[in-house]
Write a protein that holds these residues in place. Structure first.
Motif, PDB file in Angstrom:
ATOM      1  N   ALA A  91      37.911  33.204  59.775  1.00 41.13           N
ATOM      2  CA  ALA A  91      38.947  32.105  60.009  1.00 41.13           C
ATOM      3  C   ALA A  91      39.794  31.940  58.768  1.00 41.13           C
ATOM      4  CB  ALA A  91      38.254  30.873  60.583  1.00 41.13           C
ATOM      5  N   THR A  92      39.118  31.748  57.597  1.00 38.78           N
ATOM      6  CA  THR A  92      39.683  31.219  56.291  1.00 38.78           C
ATOM      7  C   THR A  92      40.722  32.804  56.029  1.00 38.78           C
ATOM      8  OG1 THR A  92      37.829  30.072  55.607  1.00 38.78           O
ATOM      9  CG2 THR A  92      39.447  31.012  53.937  1.00 38.78           C
ATOM     10  N   GLN A  93      40.122  33.936  56.260  1.00 31.88           N
ATOM     11  CA  GLN A  93      41.021  35.065  55.927  1.00 31.88           C
ATOM     12  C   GLN A  93      42.141  35.580  56.595  1.00 31.88           C
ATOM     13  OE1 GLN A  93      39.776  37.110  53.264  1.00 31.88           O
ATOM     14  NE2 GLN A  93      38.660  35.268  52.886  1.00 31.88           N
ATOM     15  N   ALA A  94      41.978  34.810  57.986  1.00 29.66           N
ATOM     16  CA  ALA A  94      43.325  34.772  58.904  1.00 29.66           C
ATOM     17  C   ALA A  94      44.298  33.825  58.475  1.00 29.66           C
ATOM     18  CB  ALA A  94      42.892  34.703  60.231  1.00 29.66           C
ATOM     19  N   GLU A  95      44.074  32.710  57.614  1.00 23.01           N
ATOM     20  CA  GLU A  95      44.975  31.787  57.433  1.00 23.01           C
ATOM     21  C   GLU A  95      46.101  32.554  56.480  1.00 23.01           C
ATOM     22  OE1 GLU A  95      43.934  27.884  55.920  1.00 23.01           O
ATOM     23  OE2 GLU A  95      41.803  28.666  56.531  1.00 23.01           O
ATOM     24  N   PRO A  96      47.473  32.045  56.763  1.00 26.16           N
ATOM     25  CA  PRO A  96      48.438  32.205  55.802  1.00 26.16           C
ATOM     26  C   PRO A  96      48.247  32.460  54.406  1.00 26.16           C
ATOM     27  CG  PRO A  96      49.296  30.770  57.391  1.00 26.16           C
ATOM     28  CD  PRO A  96      47.652  30.883  57.600  1.00 26.16           C
ATOM     29  N   HIS A  97      48.753  33.413  53.600  1.00 27.80           N
ATOM     30  CA  HIS A  97      48.607  33.621  52.338  1.00 27.80           C
ATOM     31  C   HIS A  97      46.986  33.792  51.716  1.00 27.80           C
ATOM     32  CE1 HIS A  97      52.894  32.833  52.185  1.00 27.80           C
ATOM     33  NE2 HIS A  97      52.390  31.484  52.641  1.00 27.80           N
ATOM     34  N   ALA A  98      46.056  33.757  52.677  1.00 31.16           N
ATOM     35  CA  ALA A  98      44.609  33.954  52.199  1.00 31.16           C
ATOM     36  C   ALA A  98      44.469  35.507  52.461  1.00 31.16           C
ATOM     37  CB  ALA A  98      43.743  33.090  53.130  1.00 31.16           C
ATOM     38  N   GLY A  99      43.438  35.870  51.565  1.00 33.11           N
ATOM     39  CA  GLY A  99      42.999  37.194  51.625  1.00 33.11           C
ATOM     40  C   GLY A  99      41.540  37.472  51.034  1.00 33.11           C
ATOM     41  N   PRO A 100      40.896  38.339  51.058  1.00 33.27           N
ATOM     42  CA  PRO A 100      39.690  38.859  50.621  1.00 33.27           C
ATOM     43  C   PRO A 100      39.585  38.559  48.955  1.00 33.27           C
ATOM     44  CG  PRO A 100      40.331  40.535  51.289  1.00 33.27           C
ATOM     45  CD  PRO A 100      41.792  39.687  51.686  1.00 33.27           C
ATOM     46  N   MET A 101      38.490  38.081  48.700  1.00 34.20           N
ATOM     47  CA  MET A 101      38.143  37.811  47.020  1.00 34.20           C
ATOM     48  C   MET A 101      37.364  39.079  46.586  1.00 34.20           C
ATOM     49  SD  MET A 101      38.356  36.482  44.296  1.00 34.20           S
ATOM     50  CE  MET A 101      37.655  36.307  42.853  1.00 34.20           C
ATOM     51  N   ASN A 102      38.041  40.047  45.970  1.00 31.01           N
ATOM     52  CA  ASN A 102      37.270  41.392  45.743  1.00 31.01           C
ATOM     53  C   ASN A 102      37.742  41.713  44.388  1.00 31.01           C
ATOM     54  OD1 ASN A 102      39.631  42.116  46.146  1.00 31.01           O
ATOM     55  ND2 ASN A 102      39.139  43.528  47.712  1.00 31.01           N
ATOM     56  N   ILE A 103      37.327  40.738  43.348  1.00 34.74           N
ATOM     57  CA  ILE A 103      37.734  41.338  41.897  1.00 34.74           C
ATOM     58  C   ILE A 103      36.628  42.233  41.385  1.00 34.74           C
ATOM     59  CG2 ILE A 103      38.984  39.035  41.537  1.00 34.74           C
ATOM     60  CD1 ILE A 103      36.374  38.284  39.994  1.00 34.74           C
ATOM     61  N   THR A 104      35.548  42.598  42.153  1.00 36.37           N
ATOM     62  CA  THR A 104      34.309  43.215  41.694  1.00 36.37           C
ATOM     63  C   THR A 104      34.554  44.614  42.531  1.00 36.37           C
ATOM     64  OG1 THR A 104      32.781  42.567  43.305  1.00 36.37           O
ATOM     65  CG2 THR A 104      32.928  41.564  41.045  1.00 36.37           C
ATOM     66  N   GLY A 105      35.390  44.742  43.445  1.00 40.99           N
ATOM     67  CA  GLY A 105      35.458  46.085  44.321  1.00 40.99           C
ATOM     68  C   GLY A 105      34.692  45.909  45.651  1.00 40.99           C
ATOM     69  N   LYS A 106      34.154  44.674  45.823  1.00 42.43           N
ATOM     70  CA  LYS A 106      33.154  44.463  46.980  1.00 42.43           C
ATOM     71  C   LYS A 106      33.698  42.865  47.429  1.00 42.43           C
ATOM     72  CE  LYS A 106      28.619  43.038  48.083  1.00 42.43           C
ATOM     73  NZ  LYS A 106      27.315  42.908  47.558  1.00 42.43           N
ATOM     74  N   THR A 107      34.278  42.845  48.753  1.00 42.13           N
ATOM     75  CA  THR A 107      34.475  41.392  49.330  1.00 42.13           C
ATOM     76  C   THR A 107      33.471  40.579  49.189  1.00 42.13           C
ATOM     77  OG1 THR A 107      36.136  42.374  50.757  1.00 42.13           O
ATOM     78  CG2 THR A 107      35.388  40.298  51.475  1.00 42.13           C
ATOM     79  N   MET A 108      33.813  39.271  48.644  1.00 37.20           N
ATOM     80  CA  MET A 108      32.775  38.178  48.304  1.00 37.20           C
ATOM     81  C   MET A 108      32.897  37.095  49.573  1.00 37.20           C
ATOM     82  SD  MET A 108      33.296  37.877  44.302  1.00 37.20           S
ATOM     83  CE  MET A 108      32.149  36.354  44.246  1.00 37.20           C
ATOM     84  N   ARG A 109      32.022  37.288  50.657  1.00 31.80           N
ATOM     85  CA  ARG A 109      31.866  36.424  51.706  1.00 31.80           C
ATOM     86  C   ARG A 109      31.732  34.957  51.240  1.00 31.80           C
ATOM     87  NH1 ARG A 109      31.992  38.028  56.739  1.00 31.80           N
ATOM     88  NH2 ARG A 109      30.827  36.018  57.259  1.00 31.80           N
ATOM     89  N   GLY A 110      32.507  33.893  51.711  1.00 34.61           N
ATOM     90  CA  GLY A 110      32.659  32.755  51.318  1.00 34.61           C
ATOM     91  C   GLY A 110      33.674  32.313  50.238  1.00 34.61           C
ATOM     92  N   TRP A 111      34.430  33.287  49.928  1.00 38.86           N
ATOM     93  CA  TRP A 111      35.477  33.147  48.985  1.00 38.86           C
ATOM     94  C   TRP A 111      36.642  33.930  49.622  1.00 38.86           C
ATOM     95  CZ3 TRP A 111      34.865  31.043  44.118  1.00 38.86           C
ATOM     96  CH2 TRP A 111      33.184  30.911  43.820  1.00 38.86           C
ATOM     97  N   ALA A 112      37.849  33.207  49.076  1.00 39.31           N
ATOM     98  CA  ALA A 112      38.988  33.622  49.379  1.00 39.31           C
ATOM     99  C   ALA A 112      40.349  33.628  48.417  1.00 39.31           C
ATOM    100  CB  ALA A 112      39.799  32.868  50.478  1.00 39.31           C
ATOM    101  N   LEU A 113      41.059  34.498  48.186  1.00 41.55           N
ATOM    102  CA  LEU A 113      42.071  34.533  47.095  1.00 41.55           C
ATOM    103  C   LEU A 113      43.337  34.138  48.002  1.00 41.55           C
ATOM    104  CD1 LEU A 113      42.449  35.482  44.406  1.00 41.55           C
ATOM    105  CD2 LEU A 113      43.185  37.644  45.291  1.00 41.55           C
ATOM    106  N   VAL A 114      43.928  33.096  47.387  1.00 39.11           N
ATOM    107  CA  VAL A 114      45.289  32.493  48.114  1.00 39.11           C
ATOM    108  C   VAL A 114      46.245  33.117  47.155  1.00 39.11           C
ATOM    109  CG1 VAL A 114      46.289  30.330  48.938  1.00 39.11           C
ATOM    110  CG2 VAL A 114      43.788  30.512  48.834  1.00 39.11           C
ATOM    111  N   ALA A 115      47.176  33.841  47.795  1.00 42.06           N
ATOM    112  CA  ALA A 115      48.373  34.206  47.053  1.00 42.06           C
ATOM    113  C   ALA A 115      49.300  32.947  46.550  1.00 42.06           C
ATOM    114  CB  ALA A 115      49.157  35.120  48.023  1.00 42.06           C
ATOM    115  N   PRO A 116      50.121  33.244  45.465  1.00 42.72           N
ATOM    116  CA  PRO A 116      51.072  32.361  44.786  1.00 42.72           C
ATOM    117  C   PRO A 116      51.983  31.686  46.017  1.00 42.72           C
ATOM    118  CG  PRO A 116      50.960  34.218  43.288  1.00 42.72           C
ATOM    119  CD  PRO A 116      50.197  34.336  44.702  1.00 42.72           C
ATOM    120  N   ALA A 117      52.176  32.132  47.136  1.00 41.91           N
ATOM    121  CA  ALA A 117      53.128  31.488  48.065  1.00 41.91           C
ATOM    122  C   ALA A 117      52.566  30.365  48.758  1.00 41.91           C
ATOM    123  CB  ALA A 117      53.719  32.696  48.992  1.00 41.91           C
TER     124      ALA A 117
END
Length: 110
Positions: free
Chosen positions: A59-85
């Protein structure tokens, strides 16, 4: 940290000022804000990293401007990366930070 990250750090400090249990810790070449010793929020290349409940991941990933957190190359569940917008307005940043702090306060202190 990028110049955008430095600006976001200042905004995060304002959002978190006066909240109990908040500390800052350098990690991953940047800065992370902790609550009771648990990672909570931080900047990443101009975006906002937020920690939220794993059960709400899709549900979090489906929110506007939110996407997966994967700075290590693997998506981290329970984390989101929110775009500057998604955090351009202080009210939007406050909403994301508030959600993250609320969730992290449910975790055992470290």
């Amino acid at each position: 940290m990028t110049p955008d990250d430095e600006v976001l750090v200042g905004r995060l400090r304002q959002q978190l000022k006066g909240r109990r249990g908040v500390s800052e810790q350098r990690m991953f070449g940047g800065l992370c804000f902790m609550v009771n010793g648990n990672m909570c929020v931080g900047p990443w290349q101009g975006s906002l990293v937020v920690r939220l409940d794993k059960a709400d991941h899709e549900a979090t990933q489906a929110e506007p401007h939110a996407g997966p957190m994967n700075i290590t190359g693997k998506t981290m569940r329970g984390w989101a990366l929110v775009a500057p917008a998604g955090i351009a307005e202080d009210a939007d940043l406050a909403r994301w930070v508030g959600r993250a702090v609320e969730f992290v306060r449910t975790l055992p202190a470290k």
